[in-house]
Design an enzyme around this catalytic site. Structure first.
Site, PDB file in Angstrom:
ATOM      1  N   ASP A   1       0.857  -1.194   0.000  1.00 17.01           N
ATOM      2  CA  ASP A   1       0.000   0.000   0.000  1.00 17.01           C
ATOM      3  C   ASP A   1       0.892   1.243   0.000  1.00 17.01           C
ATOM      4  OD1 ASP A   1      -3.205   0.562   1.096  1.00 17.01           O
ATOM      5  OD2 ASP A   1      -1.765   2.215   1.069  1.00 17.01           O
ATOM      6  N   ILE A   2       0.511   2.213  -0.824  1.00 25.63           N
ATOM      7  CA  ILE A   2       1.348   3.419  -0.977  1.00 25.63           C
ATOM      8  C   ILE A   2       1.262   4.347   0.243  1.00 25.63           C
ATOM      9  CG2 ILE A   2      -0.320   4.933  -2.138  1.00 25.63           C
ATOM     10  CD1 ILE A   2       1.928   5.525  -4.204  1.00 25.63           C
TER      11      ILE A   2
ATOM     12  N   ASN B   1     -12.994  -3.142   2.559  1.00 29.30           N
ATOM     13  CA  ASN B   1     -14.030  -2.111   2.552  1.00 29.30           C
ATOM     14  C   ASN B   1     -14.867  -2.182   1.283  1.00 29.30           C
ATOM     15  OD1 ASN B   1     -12.938  -1.069   4.963  1.00 29.30           O
ATOM     16  ND2 ASN B   1     -11.493   0.228   3.844  1.00 29.30           N
TER      17      ASN B   1
ATOM     18  N   HIS C   1     -15.810   3.365   3.829  1.00 32.65           N
ATOM     19  CA  HIS C   1     -14.423   3.822   3.671  1.00 32.65           C
ATOM     20  C   HIS C   1     -13.720   3.252   2.445  1.00 32.65           C
ATOM     21  CE1 HIS C   1     -14.237   5.987   7.487  1.00 32.65           C
ATOM     22  NE2 HIS C   1     -14.953   4.989   7.977  1.00 32.65           N
ATOM     23  N   GLN C   2     -14.476   2.746   1.465  1.00 29.30           N
ATOM     24  CA  GLN C   2     -13.801   2.299   0.241  1.00 29.30           C
ATOM     25  C   GLN C   2     -13.464   3.525  -0.600  1.00 29.30           C
ATOM     26  OE1 GLN C   2     -16.012  -0.351  -2.348  1.00 29.30           O
ATOM     27  NE2 GLN C   2     -14.170  -0.954  -3.480  1.00 29.30           N
TER      28      GLN C   2
ATOM     29  N   HIS D   1     -10.313  -5.168  -2.925  1.00 30.63           N
ATOM     30  CA  HIS D   1      -8.974  -5.349  -2.355  1.00 30.63           C
ATOM     31  C   HIS D   1      -9.075  -5.694  -0.883  1.00 30.63           C
ATOM     32  CE1 HIS D   1     -10.033  -1.072  -2.094  1.00 30.63           C
ATOM     33  NE2 HIS D   1      -9.362  -1.037  -0.948  1.00 30.63           N
ATOM     34  N   PHE D   2      -8.130  -6.486  -0.445  1.00 31.80           N
ATOM     35  CA  PHE D   2      -7.995  -6.858   0.965  1.00 31.80           C
ATOM     36  C   PHE D   2      -6.739  -6.207   1.499  1.00 31.80           C
ATOM     37  CE2 PHE D   2     -11.141 -10.277   1.549  1.00 31.80           C
ATOM     38  CZ  PHE D   2     -11.520 -10.475   0.229  1.00 31.80           C
ATOM     39  N   HIS D   3      -6.872  -5.479   2.606  1.00 32.85           N
ATOM     40  CA  HIS D   3      -5.700  -4.919   3.280  1.00 32.85           C
ATOM     41  C   HIS D   3      -5.165  -5.967   4.260  1.00 32.85           C
ATOM     42  CE1 HIS D   3      -6.665  -0.528   2.451  1.00 32.85           C
ATOM     43  NE2 HIS D   3      -7.868  -1.044   2.309  1.00 32.85           N
TER      44      HIS D   3
HETATM   45  P1  AMP Z   1      -9.748   1.605   0.592  1.00 32.89           P
HETATM   46  O1  AMP Z   1     -10.039   2.761   1.476  1.00 32.89           O
HETATM   47  O2  AMP Z   1     -10.063   0.283   1.259  1.00 32.89           O
HETATM   48  O3  AMP Z   1     -10.410   1.718  -0.769  1.00 32.89           O
HETATM   49  O4  AMP Z   1      -8.187   1.579   0.393  1.00 32.89           O
HETATM   50  C1  AMP Z   1      -7.537   1.899  -0.811  1.00 32.89           C
HETATM   51  C2  AMP Z   1      -6.082   1.792  -0.529  1.00 32.89           C
HETATM   52  O5  AMP Z   1      -5.385   1.865  -1.761  1.00 32.89           O
HETATM   53  C3  AMP Z   1      -5.519   2.880   0.391  1.00 32.89           C
HETATM   54  O6  AMP Z   1      -4.953   2.302   1.552  1.00 32.89           O
HETATM   55  C4  AMP Z   1      -4.473   3.564  -0.481  1.00 32.89           C
HETATM   56  O7  AMP Z   1      -3.339   3.942   0.235  1.00 32.89           O
HETATM   57  C5  AMP Z   1      -4.154   2.484  -1.491  1.00 32.89           C
HETATM   58  N1  AMP Z   1      -3.612   2.986  -2.756  1.00 32.89           N
HETATM   59  C6  AMP Z   1      -4.149   3.949  -3.538  1.00 32.89           C
HETATM   60  N2  AMP Z   1      -3.376   4.134  -4.624  1.00 32.89           N
HETATM   61  C7  AMP Z   1      -2.350   3.263  -4.531  1.00 32.89           C
HETATM   62  C8  AMP Z   1      -1.212   2.982  -5.334  1.00 32.89           C
HETATM   63  N3  AMP Z   1      -0.963   3.640  -6.481  1.00 32.89           N
HETATM   64  N4  AMP Z   1      -0.354   2.008  -4.934  1.00 32.89           N
HETATM   65  C9  AMP Z   1      -0.581   1.350  -3.778  1.00 32.89           C
HETATM   66  N5  AMP Z   1      -1.637   1.577  -2.971  1.00 32.89           N
HETATM   67  C10 AMP Z   1      -2.511   2.522  -3.343  1.00 32.89           C
END
Ligand code: AMP
Length: 136
Positions: free
Chosen positions: A30-31, A86, A92-93, A99-101
């Site tokens: 995650d960035i 999410n 909070h999406q 995607h899974f964190h």
């Molecule tokens: P969510 O709130 O569950 O939709 O989380 C989206 C996640 O994507 C966030 O934690 C962001 O930091 C991550 N994210 C967004 N853009 C990138 C990217 N280019 N590379 C890696 N992670 C990203």
């Protein structure tokens, strides 16, 4: 499904730090990590939310997730972690591609949770369970 940053990552148009890839799944850092090692596991199928994902992609993600969790723990030394998923802006999406964190928990770092639990009402629970079961 609208174009997302993850579609661009999957096409190789935006760089990422890949930790795993097969024909159905990609995992990368995650960035904006909540903790070092915060990793995202995504299906290659372009589904916006988990309920829209095919059984095949869901199975592929499910197979990979525990492996990624073990690898994240080994690499970071964390012994606890959260898997967060999410769906929808109200939940909070921010990126509308499933995607899974995988978020290591170490000290104050990692996922903070506010858990405003209620109490299950036995009468309501029966009808709720029936409603969900009949919708499956
Ligand atoms: P969510 O709130 O569950 O939709 O989380 C989206 C996640 O994507 C966030 O934690 C962001 O930091 C991550 N994210 C967004 N853009 C990138 C990217 N280019 N590379 C890696 N992670 C990203």
């Amino acid at each position: 499904m609208p174009e997302t940053i993850f579609s661009k990552i999957l096409r190789g148009e935006v760089p990422c730090h890949t930790v795993f890839e097969d024909d159905r799944v990609l995992a990368f850092l995650d960035i904006f990590p909540l903790a070092p090692g915060h990793t995202l596991v995504i299906p290659k199928e372009p589904a916006a939310t988990l309920d829209a994902l095919s059984d095949e992609s869901a199975a592929a993600v499910g197979r990979v997730l525990p492996r990624v969790c073990r690898a994240v723990m080994k690499a970071t030394g964390a012994s606890a972690y959260n898997v967060l998923q999410n769906n929808g802006p109200d939940a909070h999406q921010a990126v509308f591609h499933v995607h899974f964190h995988v978020i290591p928990k170490s000290g104050a770092g990692g996922l903070g949770i506010v858990w405003n639990a209620g109490r299950l009402d036995p009468a309501g629970a029966s009808s709720m369970a029936r409603a969900i079961a009949s919708a499956l």
